[in-house]
Design a protein around this motif. Structure first.
Motif, mmCIF file in Angstrom:
data_model
loop_
_atom_site.group_PDB
_atom_site.id
_atom_site.type_symbol
_atom_site.label_atom_id
_atom_site.label_comp_id
_atom_site.label_asym_id
_atom_site.label_seq_id
_atom_site.Cartn_x
_atom_site.Cartn_y
_atom_site.Cartn_z
ATOM 1 N N VAL A 6 0.850 -1.191 0.000
ATOM 2 C CA VAL A 6 0.000 0.000 0.000
ATOM 3 C C VAL A 6 0.886 1.241 0.000
ATOM 4 O O VAL A 6 1.776 1.371 0.841
ATOM 5 N N LEU A 7 0.657 2.139 -0.946
ATOM 6 C CA LEU A 7 1.304 3.450 -0.919
ATOM 7 C C LEU A 7 0.355 4.410 -0.221
ATOM 8 O O LEU A 7 -0.778 4.625 -0.666
ATOM 9 N N LEU A 8 0.814 4.969 0.889
ATOM 10 C CA LEU A 8 0.003 5.873 1.704
ATOM 11 C C LEU A 8 0.657 7.243 1.707
ATOM 12 O O LEU A 8 1.753 7.421 2.246
ATOM 13 N N THR A 9 -0.003 8.220 1.100
ATOM 14 C CA THR A 9 0.564 9.571 1.100
ATOM 15 C C THR A 9 0.166 10.293 2.381
ATOM 16 O O THR A 9 -0.859 10.008 2.995
ATOM 17 N N GLY A 10 1.022 11.228 2.787
ATOM 18 C CA GLY A 10 0.756 11.970 4.007
ATOM 19 C C GLY A 10 0.808 11.096 5.244
ATOM 20 O O GLY A 10 -0.010 11.233 6.156
ATOM 21 N N ALA A 11 1.792 10.188 5.287
ATOM 22 C CA ALA A 11 1.867 9.212 6.385
ATOM 23 C C ALA A 11 2.653 9.718 7.582
ATOM 24 O O ALA A 11 2.801 8.991 8.562
ATOM 25 N N SER A 12 3.151 10.934 7.533
ATOM 26 C CA SER A 12 4.043 11.408 8.592
ATOM 27 C C SER A 12 3.314 12.014 9.788
ATOM 28 O O SER A 12 3.927 12.281 10.813
ATOM 29 N N ASP A 13 1.999 12.206 9.662
ATOM 30 C CA ASP A 13 1.302 12.928 10.717
ATOM 31 C C ASP A 13 -0.184 12.579 10.687
ATOM 32 O O ASP A 13 -0.703 12.077 9.676
ATOM 33 N N GLY A 14 -0.865 12.846 11.787
ATOM 34 C CA GLY A 14 -2.312 12.774 11.826
ATOM 35 C C GLY A 14 -2.903 11.439 11.417
ATOM 36 O O GLY A 14 -2.431 10.366 11.800
ATOM 37 N N ILE A 15 -3.960 11.507 10.593
ATOM 38 C CA ILE A 15 -4.661 10.304 10.149
ATOM 39 C C ILE A 15 -3.729 9.382 9.377
ATOM 40 O O ILE A 15 -3.789 8.153 9.524
ATOM 41 N N GLY A 16 -2.848 9.951 8.570
ATOM 42 C CA GLY A 16 -1.930 9.126 7.783
ATOM 43 C C GLY A 16 -1.009 8.296 8.657
ATOM 44 O O GLY A 16 -0.769 7.111 8.382
ATOM 45 N N PHE A 17 -0.482 8.892 9.699
ATOM 46 C CA PHE A 17 0.419 8.188 10.616
ATOM 47 C C PHE A 17 -0.306 7.015 11.275
ATOM 48 O O PHE A 17 0.212 5.888 11.308
ATOM 49 N N GLU A 18 -1.508 7.261 11.784
ATOM 50 C CA GLU A 18 -2.266 6.193 12.437
ATOM 51 C C GLU A 18 -2.719 5.143 11.432
ATOM 52 O O GLU A 18 -2.770 3.944 11.753
ATOM 53 N N THR A 19 -3.029 5.556 10.221
ATOM 54 C CA THR A 19 -3.419 4.598 9.185
ATOM 55 C C THR A 19 -2.257 3.671 8.851
ATOM 56 O O THR A 19 -2.444 2.466 8.647
ATOM 57 N N ALA A 20 -1.055 4.211 8.800
ATOM 58 C CA ALA A 20 0.126 3.388 8.538
ATOM 59 C C ALA A 20 0.265 2.299 9.599
ATOM 60 O O ALA A 20 0.541 1.127 9.294
ATOM 61 N N GLU A 31 13.453 14.783 6.287
ATOM 62 C CA GLU A 31 13.452 14.925 7.738
ATOM 63 C C GLU A 31 12.142 14.419 8.343
ATOM 64 O O GLU A 31 12.142 13.683 9.348
ATOM 65 N N GLU A 32 11.018 14.792 7.731
ATOM 66 C CA GLU A 32 9.725 14.312 8.214
ATOM 67 C C GLU A 32 9.609 12.800 8.047
ATOM 68 O O GLU A 32 9.025 12.116 8.893
ATOM 69 N N SER A 33 10.166 12.278 6.969
ATOM 70 C CA SER A 33 10.130 10.832 6.731
ATOM 71 C C SER A 33 10.904 10.082 7.808
ATOM 72 O O SER A 33 10.406 9.105 8.389
ATOM 73 N N ASP A 34 12.121 10.536 8.078
ATOM 74 C CA ASP A 34 12.952 9.863 9.093
ATOM 75 C C ASP A 34 12.274 9.907 10.455
ATOM 76 O O ASP A 34 12.225 8.901 11.171
ATOM 77 N N GLU A 35 11.759 11.079 10.809
ATOM 78 C CA GLU A 35 11.154 11.244 12.129
ATOM 79 C C GLU A 35 9.905 10.377 12.281
ATOM 80 O O GLU A 35 9.703 9.711 13.318
ATOM 81 N N ARG A 61 8.421 1.201 4.148
ATOM 82 C CA ARG A 61 9.332 1.718 3.132
ATOM 83 C C ARG A 61 9.121 3.223 3.045
ATOM 84 O O ARG A 61 8.034 3.675 2.678
ATOM 85 N N PRO A 62 10.122 4.008 3.376
ATOM 86 C CA PRO A 62 9.955 5.464 3.311
ATOM 87 C C PRO A 62 9.911 5.970 1.875
ATOM 88 O O PRO A 62 10.522 5.388 0.975
ATOM 89 N N ALA A 63 9.175 7.045 1.671
ATOM 90 C CA ALA A 63 9.097 7.694 0.363
ATOM 91 C C ALA A 63 8.904 9.182 0.598
ATOM 92 O O ALA A 63 8.211 9.587 1.536
ATOM 93 N N VAL A 64 9.501 9.985 -0.267
ATOM 94 C CA VAL A 64 9.489 11.437 -0.057
ATOM 95 C C VAL A 64 9.075 12.148 -1.344
ATOM 96 O O VAL A 64 9.548 11.814 -2.436
ATOM 97 N N ALA A 65 8.192 13.127 -1.199
ATOM 98 C CA ALA A 65 7.841 14.025 -2.309
ATOM 99 C C ALA A 65 7.077 15.213 -1.754
ATOM 100 O O ALA A 65 6.173 15.038 -0.930
#
Length: 273
Positions: A7-21, A39-43, A59-63
């Protein structure tokens, strides 16, 4: 499906995306967790692992979605590194600034981040999705799409910019994209929109004063993104339950018009070569 679904999940670093991950990994998925910056990806990946998430399933991804070039690079990386993509969750979004801002691509920021970037990412990943038996797109919409309208003559709000109207337009456009994917695009087998509820994320001050816990917003998103879950193709969900999208969101003429316009705005028709 014997292998771990991807699953590719965008906006996974915070909020709903983080919990969804977190929920998706618990469901047995491998999650490509997108963040805006390295930086947001690593954190966020560190926080996910510390919360108990299996690092082997991340798997981290950045854009940065304010730059469509980075969206293209993300799609290329995912397509090259994944044998198949089972589910794409277009979750990344912004409420938009108080004053109108324009991206380097020349678009008003809210419509680009919340709609044009997810559209382009989805189109560029059609072949990767086509290699999956599931091939599902989950668009995280909002009930505010009902109050939105497509500002056909001024999509980028050069006149009379309004933060709330720009957000509602972007979520309406994303919901219309769901209709288009279900009806016009055979490579994407299933597409749904979901309003996760009024949730206490950093976006909350943009449209409400009080919100429910983030985990409650993530649950319906994760459920719809679960490849084992049955979904109503083209459907709009209010939380866990199917609901009626706005009439504009399912109007065939408007949906086709927006699809064609978006191809031109993202230069997708030229990128296919």
């Amino acid at each position: 499906m014997n292998e771990s679904p991807t699953v590719l999940l965008t906006g996974a670093s915070d909020g709903i995306g983080f919990e969804t991950a977190r929920l998706l990994v618990a469901q047995g998925c491998t999650v490509i967790a997108h963040a805006r910056t390295p930086e947001e990806s690593d954190e966020s990946c560190d926080r996910l692992v510390k919360s108990g998430v299996d690092a082997r399933k991340l798997r981290p991804a950045v854009a940065d979605f304010t730059d469509l070039r980075e969206v293209i690079d993300l799609a290329v990386t995912v397509a090259e590194t994944c044998p198949r993509l089972d589910v794409l969750v277009n979750n990344a979004a912004i409420t938009g600034p108080q004053g109108r801002a324009v991206t380097k691509d020349g678009h008003e920021q809210t419509i680009q981040v919340n709609y044009l970037a997810p559209y382009l990412l989805t189109r560029l990943l059609e072949d990767a999705l086509d290699r999956s038996e599931v091939s599902r797109v989950v668009n995280v919409s909002s009930s505010l799409h009902r109050g939105g309208r497509i500002n056909w003559n001024d999509l980028n709000w050069k006149r009379r910019y309004n933060r709330g109207a720009a957000y509602a337009q972007s979520k309406l456009a994303l919901t219309m994209m769901t209709t288009a994917l279900a009806e016009f695009r055979p490579k994407v087998r299933e597409a749904v929109s979901v309003h996760p509820g009024v949730i206490a994320t950093r976006m909350l001050p943009g449209y409400s004063y009080r919100g429910r816990p983030v985990a409650e917003g993530a649950e319906p998103v994760a459920r719809l993104a679960d490849p084992a879950a049955k979904v109503l193709n083209g459907g709009y969900y209010d939380g866990r339950l199917p609901a009626r999208a706005s009439a504009t969101a399912v109007d065939p003429g408007g949906v086709r018009k927006l699809w064609s316009l978006t191809e031109r705005l993202t230069l997708f028709d030229r990128r296919q070569a």
